[in-house]
Design a protein around this motif. Structure first.
Motif, PDB file in Angstrom:
ATOM      1  N   PRO A 170       0.797  -1.223   0.000  1.00 52.43           N
ATOM      2  CA  PRO A 170       0.000   0.000   0.000  1.00 52.43           C
ATOM      3  C   PRO A 170       0.836   1.283   0.000  1.00 52.43           C
ATOM      4  O   PRO A 170       0.302   2.359  -0.187  1.00 52.43           O
ATOM      5  N   ASP A 171       2.153   1.159   0.194  1.00 50.85           N
ATOM      6  CA  ASP A 171       2.991   2.365   0.251  1.00 50.85           C
ATOM      7  C   ASP A 171       2.965   3.148  -1.058  1.00 50.85           C
ATOM      8  O   ASP A 171       3.001   4.377  -1.049  1.00 50.85           O
TER       9      ASP A 171
ATOM     10  N   ARG B 125      12.780   2.454   9.341  1.00 51.09           N
ATOM     11  CA  ARG B 125      11.902   1.307   9.561  1.00 51.09           C
ATOM     12  C   ARG B 125      12.110   0.284   8.456  1.00 51.09           C
ATOM     13  O   ARG B 125      12.774   0.543   7.466  1.00 51.09           O
ATOM     14  N   GLU B 126      11.497  -0.868   8.665  1.00 52.58           N
ATOM     15  CA  GLU B 126      11.563  -1.925   7.670  1.00 52.58           C
ATOM     16  C   GLU B 126      10.408  -1.756   6.691  1.00 52.58           C
ATOM     17  O   GLU B 126       9.265  -1.575   7.096  1.00 52.58           O
ATOM     18  N   VAL B 127      10.728  -1.807   5.400  1.00 45.82           N
ATOM     19  CA  VAL B 127       9.727  -1.672   4.346  1.00 45.82           C
ATOM     20  C   VAL B 127      10.033  -2.688   3.242  1.00 45.82           C
ATOM     21  O   VAL B 127      11.002  -3.433   3.329  1.00 45.82           O
ATOM     22  N   ARG B 128       9.198  -2.694   2.207  1.00 49.78           N
ATOM     23  CA  ARG B 128       9.425  -3.564   1.061  1.00 49.78           C
ATOM     24  C   ARG B 128       9.674  -2.713  -0.171  1.00 49.78           C
ATOM     25  O   ARG B 128       9.075  -1.655  -0.337  1.00 49.78           O
ATOM     26  N   GLY B 129      10.568  -3.192  -1.022  1.00 46.49           N
ATOM     27  CA  GLY B 129      10.861  -2.524  -2.276  1.00 46.49           C
ATOM     28  C   GLY B 129      10.306  -3.332  -3.434  1.00 46.49           C
ATOM     29  O   GLY B 129      10.143  -4.545  -3.335  1.00 46.49           O
TER      30      GLY B 129
ATOM     31  N   ARG C  79      15.732  -2.255   5.196  1.00 47.75           N
ATOM     32  CA  ARG C  79      15.706  -1.263   6.276  1.00 47.75           C
ATOM     33  C   ARG C  79      15.924   0.088   5.609  1.00 47.75           C
ATOM     34  O   ARG C  79      16.900   0.290   4.892  1.00 47.75           O
ATOM     35  N   LEU C  80      14.981   1.008   5.822  1.00 50.89           N
ATOM     36  CA  LEU C  80      15.051   2.334   5.216  1.00 50.89           C
ATOM     37  C   LEU C  80      15.282   3.383   6.287  1.00 50.89           C
ATOM     38  O   LEU C  80      14.538   3.461   7.265  1.00 50.89           O
TER      39      LEU C  80
ATOM     40  N   ASP D  64      19.479  -3.903   2.330  1.00 51.96           N
ATOM     41  CA  ASP D  64      18.726  -5.098   1.933  1.00 51.96           C
ATOM     42  C   ASP D  64      18.701  -6.111   3.079  1.00 51.96           C
ATOM     43  O   ASP D  64      19.734  -6.459   3.639  1.00 51.96           O
ATOM     44  N   LEU D  65      17.491  -6.577   3.418  1.00 47.97           N
ATOM     45  CA  LEU D  65      17.322  -7.552   4.499  1.00 47.97           C
ATOM     46  C   LEU D  65      16.976  -8.942   3.974  1.00 47.97           C
ATOM     47  O   LEU D  65      16.629  -9.827   4.762  1.00 47.97           O
ATOM     48  N   SER D  66      17.083  -9.158   2.677  1.00 46.60           N
ATOM     49  CA  SER D  66      16.672 -10.436   2.080  1.00 46.60           C
ATOM     50  C   SER D  66      17.368 -11.633   2.721  1.00 46.60           C
ATOM     51  O   SER D  66      16.711 -12.608   3.108  1.00 46.60           O
ATOM     52  N   LYS D  67      18.674 -11.580   2.858  1.00 46.80           N
ATOM     53  CA  LYS D  67      19.407 -12.714   3.427  1.00 46.80           C
ATOM     54  C   LYS D  67      19.034 -12.944   4.889  1.00 46.80           C
ATOM     55  O   LYS D  67      18.880 -14.091   5.321  1.00 46.80           O
ATOM     56  N   GLU D  68      18.874 -11.863   5.638  1.00 45.62           N
ATOM     57  CA  GLU D  68      18.494 -12.001   7.041  1.00 45.62           C
ATOM     58  C   GLU D  68      17.111 -12.619   7.172  1.00 45.62           C
ATOM     59  O   GLU D  68      16.886 -13.505   7.998  1.00 45.62           O
TER      60      GLU D  68
END
Length: 168
Positions: A57-58, A82-86, A97-98, A117-121
């Motif tokens: 929704p962003d 905060r944590e968001v999605r790209g 993390r933005l 990028d938090l993909s691996k985490e």
């Protein structure tokens, strides 16, 4: 001049993505790390609204976020992070993390987004959750098996006790 070149070298070689936008959400720059994360070429994004890099929704709400901040001055992400999605060019999404900072420069506002990028985490967290669930399932199976064994041993003990009493 030397400071400008040094700053540019730092930005260009940064591991994390760095994006700058104007006060209307129009992309002004991306460093190579950000371009790689989102899968675009620089010419495909500069001059476009930053919401092109966001899933809903962003995406639908972002211009409202900027307007609200312009009118209220209330910081909801600037200086907080905060944590968001790209949203990548190929349509896939990824967690990051933005952190956003605001700079007044030559009588205009520039917002800088720092993207880690938090993909691996997140993948590692998911693997740990799956492993924990598997272990929990194994423990439950073993517990049931042990309970059956205990019941069988009690029954066998009772049978032996009854047999011994009959023999007396």
């Amino acid at each position: 001049m030397e400071k400008a070149r040094l700053l540019n070298a730092i930005i260009e070689t940064a591991i994390d993505g760095i994006i700058t936008i104007d006060q209307h959400g129009i992309i002004e720059s991306l460093n190579p790390a950000a371009l790689k994360l989102f899968g675009y070429g620089l010419d495909e994004v500069v001059g476009h609204n930053i919401k092109m890099l966001m899933p809903e929704p962003d995406k639908g709400a972002h211009d409202g976020y900027l307007d609200r901040y312009e009118h209220t001055g209330e910081k909801r992400i600037i200086g907080i992070g905060r944590e968001v999605r790209g949203l990548r060019k190929n349509g896939s999404t990824f967690p990051f993390r933005l952190a956003v900072s605001e700079v007044q420069y030559k009588e205009r506002k520039i917002y800088t987004g720092f993207i880690h990028d938090l993909s691996k985490e997140k993948e590692a967290e998911e693997r740990l959750r799956e492993y924990a669930a598997e272990l929990e399932e194994l423990v439950e199976e073993r517990t049931k098996s042990l309970k059956k064994t205990v019941v069988a041993l009690r029954e066998a003990k009772e049978e032996v006790s009854l047999s011994l009493e009959k023999e007396k």
